[in-house]
Design an enzyme around this catalytic site. Structure first.
Site, mmCIF file in Angstrom:
data_model
loop_
_atom_site.group_PDB
_atom_site.id
_atom_site.type_symbol
_atom_site.label_atom_id
_atom_site.label_comp_id
_atom_site.label_asym_id
_atom_site.label_seq_id
_atom_site.Cartn_x
_atom_site.Cartn_y
_atom_site.Cartn_z
ATOM 1 N N GLU A 234 0.860 -1.177 0.000
ATOM 2 C CA GLU A 234 0.000 0.000 0.000
ATOM 3 C C GLU A 234 0.899 1.231 0.000
ATOM 4 O OE1 GLU A 234 -3.949 1.743 2.324
ATOM 5 O OE2 GLU A 234 -2.846 0.033 3.133
ATOM 6 N N LEU A 235 0.916 1.962 -1.076
ATOM 7 C CA LEU A 235 1.895 3.018 -1.306
ATOM 8 C C LEU A 235 1.909 4.047 -0.173
ATOM 9 C CD1 LEU A 235 3.983 4.176 -3.315
ATOM 10 C CD2 LEU A 235 2.109 5.474 -4.353
ATOM 11 N N ASP A 236 3.104 4.254 0.384
ATOM 12 C CA ASP A 236 3.340 5.262 1.422
ATOM 13 C C ASP A 236 2.445 5.084 2.647
ATOM 14 O OD1 ASP A 236 5.320 6.421 -0.116
ATOM 15 O OD2 ASP A 236 4.009 7.957 -0.967
ATOM 16 N N GLN A 237 2.071 3.841 2.927
ATOM 17 C CA GLN A 237 1.218 3.565 4.082
ATOM 18 C C GLN A 237 1.880 2.600 5.058
ATOM 19 O OE1 GLN A 237 -1.852 5.118 4.592
ATOM 20 N NE2 GLN A 237 -1.199 6.302 2.813
#
Length: 291
Positions: A234-237
């Site tokens: 989950e991008l940048d999470q």
């Protein structure tokens, strides 16, 4: 390092219950372990216990492999679900750095390594452009260029396969995305889970998409910042390791904000990497405990 500075770092996470601290302390005392640092935390929401212990290596009569074997039995006794590790600080940690064109984070890390502030073995730098090859090689570190073709899914998949091969060949303890401007595919995120660290800008409020500093300037923000986190699908999470902010004002131009943003990114990434390499981060789900 001098024998009295070498440490064994023991980390444990498990469901909380009475007697965990006493059991670990007793185990180390029986082994002759001289504890020089100890930290504990319990998350009341998940009832999960965390601890990190540093023990003088020269206080234990046997080696780290036997220590791991003995502590494994203690961990199993405390909980079958226990997550634990034992690391020898006398073994230099291996790092691979991934880059694109922006060099501020790479320059900073290489400077810290060169000065001895960050005592790690940078095995390689891998980039999807050649801009940062000269500075890398000037430090005596191999640079590998892996181009990522735009609008070519098959070509990009092949590039990531090559990237994986180059990174995994070094068996790194940390993979640092130092402004690496490619989205890591989910399977690679899973395979590098808990080892891949990313740095990205974070603003209050958060600005997504292109030219974030320009967006922030137009909105007249008063704080800009950066976040170091573990890479997940989950991008940048991913779980957050380190964050910081710096104040900006109405008199700051976009160039001023970019410069200040880069400064904070460098510091936050270096702090996050150090905490990771020193075994100060314990992961539980999407949360971190940083001792």
């Amino acid at each position: 390092m001098p024998s009295n500075e070498r440490r064994y770092v023991i980390r444990l996470g498990c469901p909380d219950r009475t007697g965990i601290v006493a059991r670990i302390a007793g185990f180390l005392a029986d082994a002759g372990g001289w504890i020089v640092e100890a930290a504990y935390h319990t998350d009341p929401e998940t009832n999960w216990f965390f601890t990190r212990q540093e023990v003088r290596a020269d206080s234990i009569a046997f080696g780290v492999d036997e220590l791991r074997e003995r502590f494994a039995a203690v961990a199993r006794e405390l909980s079958p679900a226990a997550d634990w590790s034992v690391v020898d600080t006398g073994v230099r940690r291996r790092v691979v750095i991934l880059v694109s064109k922006e060099g501020h984070c790479l320059y900073d890390l290489l400077g810290r390594v060169h000065s001895g502030e960050l005592d790690v073995d940078v095995r390689a730098v891998v980039g999807n452009h050649t801009d940062l090859a000269p500075i890398t090689r000037a430090h005596g570190i191999p640079y590998h260029h892996v181009p990522f073709p735009a609008a070519d899914p098959e070509g990009k998949a092949a590039a990531f396969a090559q990237l994986r091969q180059l990174v995994d060949a070094s068996t790194p303890d940390a993979i640092v995305l130092a402004r690496f401007m490619q989205v890591v595919p989910p399977q690679l995120c899973a395979d590098w889970a808990g080892r891949a660290l990313n740095i990205h800008h974070s603003f209050l409020p958060s600005f997504v998409g292109a030219r974030p500093y320009h967006q922030a300037h137009k909105r007249g923000v008063k704080l800009i910042g950066a976040t170091c986190h573990y890479v997940t699908a989950e991008l940048d999470q991913g779980p957050i390791v380190e964050q910081n902010v710096i104040r900006v004002g109405h008199g700051d131009s976009v160039a001023d904000m970019v410069r200040k943003g880069r400064d904070i990114e460098k510091v936050v990434l270096a702090r996050g990497l150090r905490a990771h390499l020193e075994g100060r981060i314990l992961l539980h789900g999407n949360k971190t405990v940083v001792f």
